[in-house]
Design a protein around this motif. Structure first.
Motif, PDB file in Angstrom:
ATOM      1  N   MET A   1      -5.426  -1.138   2.404  1.00  0.00           N
ATOM      2  CA  MET A   1      -4.326  -1.695   1.694  1.00  0.00           C
ATOM      3  C   MET A   1      -3.519  -0.413   1.291  1.00  0.00           C
ATOM      4  O   MET A   1      -3.875   0.452   0.595  1.00  0.00           O
ATOM      5  CB  MET A   1      -4.666  -2.385   0.581  1.00  0.00           C
ATOM      6  CG  MET A   1      -3.715  -2.743  -0.207  1.00  0.00           C
ATOM      7  SD  MET A   1      -4.093  -3.980  -1.406  1.00  0.00           S
ATOM      8  CE  MET A   1      -2.727  -4.719  -1.963  1.00  0.00           C
ATOM      9  N   ILE A   2      -2.020  -0.769   1.444  1.00  0.00           N
ATOM     10  CA  ILE A   2      -1.324   0.591   1.076  1.00  0.00           C
ATOM     11  C   ILE A   2      -0.879   0.425  -0.378  1.00  0.00           C
ATOM     12  O   ILE A   2      -0.275  -0.670  -0.670  1.00  0.00           O
ATOM     13  CB  ILE A   2      -0.006   0.618   2.238  1.00  0.00           C
ATOM     14  CG1 ILE A   2      -0.461   0.721   3.577  1.00  0.00           C
ATOM     15  CG2 ILE A   2       0.843   1.590   1.652  1.00  0.00           C
ATOM     16  CD1 ILE A   2       0.519   0.704   4.773  1.00  0.00           C
ATOM     17  N   ASN A   3      -0.892   1.516  -1.133  1.00  0.00           N
ATOM     18  CA  ASN A   3      -0.330   1.514  -2.324  1.00  0.00           C
ATOM     19  C   ASN A   3       0.261   2.851  -2.557  1.00  0.00           C
ATOM     20  O   ASN A   3      -0.485   3.714  -2.827  1.00  0.00           O
ATOM     21  CB  ASN A   3      -1.594   1.144  -3.252  1.00  0.00           C
ATOM     22  CG  ASN A   3      -1.133   1.110  -4.825  1.00  0.00           C
ATOM     23  OD1 ASN A   3      -0.088   1.262  -5.169  1.00  0.00           O
ATOM     24  ND2 ASN A   3      -1.923   0.657  -5.688  1.00  0.00           N
ATOM     25  N   TYR A   4       1.428   3.078  -2.645  1.00  0.00           N
ATOM     26  CA  TYR A   4       2.181   4.260  -2.813  1.00  0.00           C
ATOM     27  C   TYR A   4       2.111   4.883  -4.137  1.00  0.00           C
ATOM     28  O   TYR A   4       2.025   6.103  -4.098  1.00  0.00           O
ATOM     29  CB  TYR A   4       3.833   4.158  -2.401  1.00  0.00           C
ATOM     30  CG  TYR A   4       4.026   3.761  -1.190  1.00  0.00           C
ATOM     31  CD1 TYR A   4       3.522   4.253  -0.016  1.00  0.00           C
ATOM     32  CD2 TYR A   4       4.428   2.486  -0.916  1.00  0.00           C
ATOM     33  CE1 TYR A   4       3.775   4.004   1.351  1.00  0.00           C
ATOM     34  CE2 TYR A   4       4.836   1.998   0.387  1.00  0.00           C
ATOM     35  CZ  TYR A   4       4.441   2.683   1.448  1.00  0.00           C
ATOM     36  OH  TYR A   4       4.454   2.254   2.801  1.00  0.00           O
ATOM     37  N   GLN A   5       1.791   3.969  -5.137  1.00  0.00           N
ATOM     38  CA  GLN A   5       1.672   4.359  -6.538  1.00  0.00           C
ATOM     39  C   GLN A   5       0.462   5.198  -6.609  1.00  0.00           C
ATOM     40  O   GLN A   5       0.316   6.154  -7.575  1.00  0.00           O
ATOM     41  CB  GLN A   5       1.679   3.413  -7.465  1.00  0.00           C
ATOM     42  CG  GLN A   5       2.979   2.793  -7.656  1.00  0.00           C
ATOM     43  CD  GLN A   5       3.160   1.570  -8.396  1.00  0.00           C
ATOM     44  OE1 GLN A   5       2.237   0.892  -8.730  1.00  0.00           O
ATOM     45  NE2 GLN A   5       4.485   1.010  -8.984  1.00  0.00           N
ATOM     46  N   THR A   6      -0.557   4.991  -6.061  1.00  0.00           N
ATOM     47  CA  THR A   6      -1.829   5.777  -6.094  1.00  0.00           C
ATOM     48  C   THR A   6      -2.030   6.800  -5.134  1.00  0.00           C
ATOM     49  O   THR A   6      -2.961   7.474  -4.888  1.00  0.00           O
ATOM     50  CB  THR A   6      -3.050   4.606  -5.948  1.00  0.00           C
ATOM     51  OG1 THR A   6      -2.877   4.102  -4.651  1.00  0.00           O
ATOM     52  CG2 THR A   6      -3.240   3.737  -7.142  1.00  0.00           C
ATOM     53  N   GLY A   7      -1.142   6.818  -3.986  1.00  0.00           N
ATOM     54  CA  GLY A   7      -1.137   8.020  -3.038  1.00  0.00           C
ATOM     55  C   GLY A   7      -1.643   7.399  -1.924  1.00  0.00           C
ATOM     56  O   GLY A   7      -2.006   8.284  -1.114  1.00  0.00           O
TER      57      GLY A   7
END
Length: 101
Positions: free
Chosen positions: A1-7
């Motif tokens: 899963m992609i999560n930009y806020q966590t890098g």
């Protein structure tokens, strides 16, 4: 899963590795290029400014001032293309592939 806020930027579709690994691998070169540009701009800029202040109103001043405004108004990609043309095709300082056949 992609999560930009966590890098977690996911995987690169072309290299099939995590995007974060690509960013970390290229970060040192980016810092070197940024640092070189920063040092050059903060040493050459004031020197040219002092030179223009000393020779204010002369033809040298007008030429350098006009050249600077012209360069500033050009898009960066166009200036880059001009430098590639100059250093690669005219001066042959760069070793690019010969795409002319």
């Amino acid at each position: 899963m992609i999560n930009y806020q966590t890098g977690n930027f996911g995987r690169s579709p072309t290299k099939q590795v995590p995007v974060w690994d690509i960013i970390i691998r290229r970060f040192p070169r980016t810092i070197i290029l940024f640092g070189a540009g920063f040092v050059i701009s903060y040493t050459v800029g004031p020197l040219v400014g002092m030179y223009l202040g000393w020779w204010r109103g002369t033809n040298k001043d007008k030429f350098i001032y006009t050249s600077g405004l012209t360069m500033y108004s050009m898009p960066a990609f166009w200036i880059s293309w001009l430098f590639i043309w100059l250093f690669d095709y005219k001066l042959q300082w760069l070793k690019s592939r010969d795409v002319r056949g």
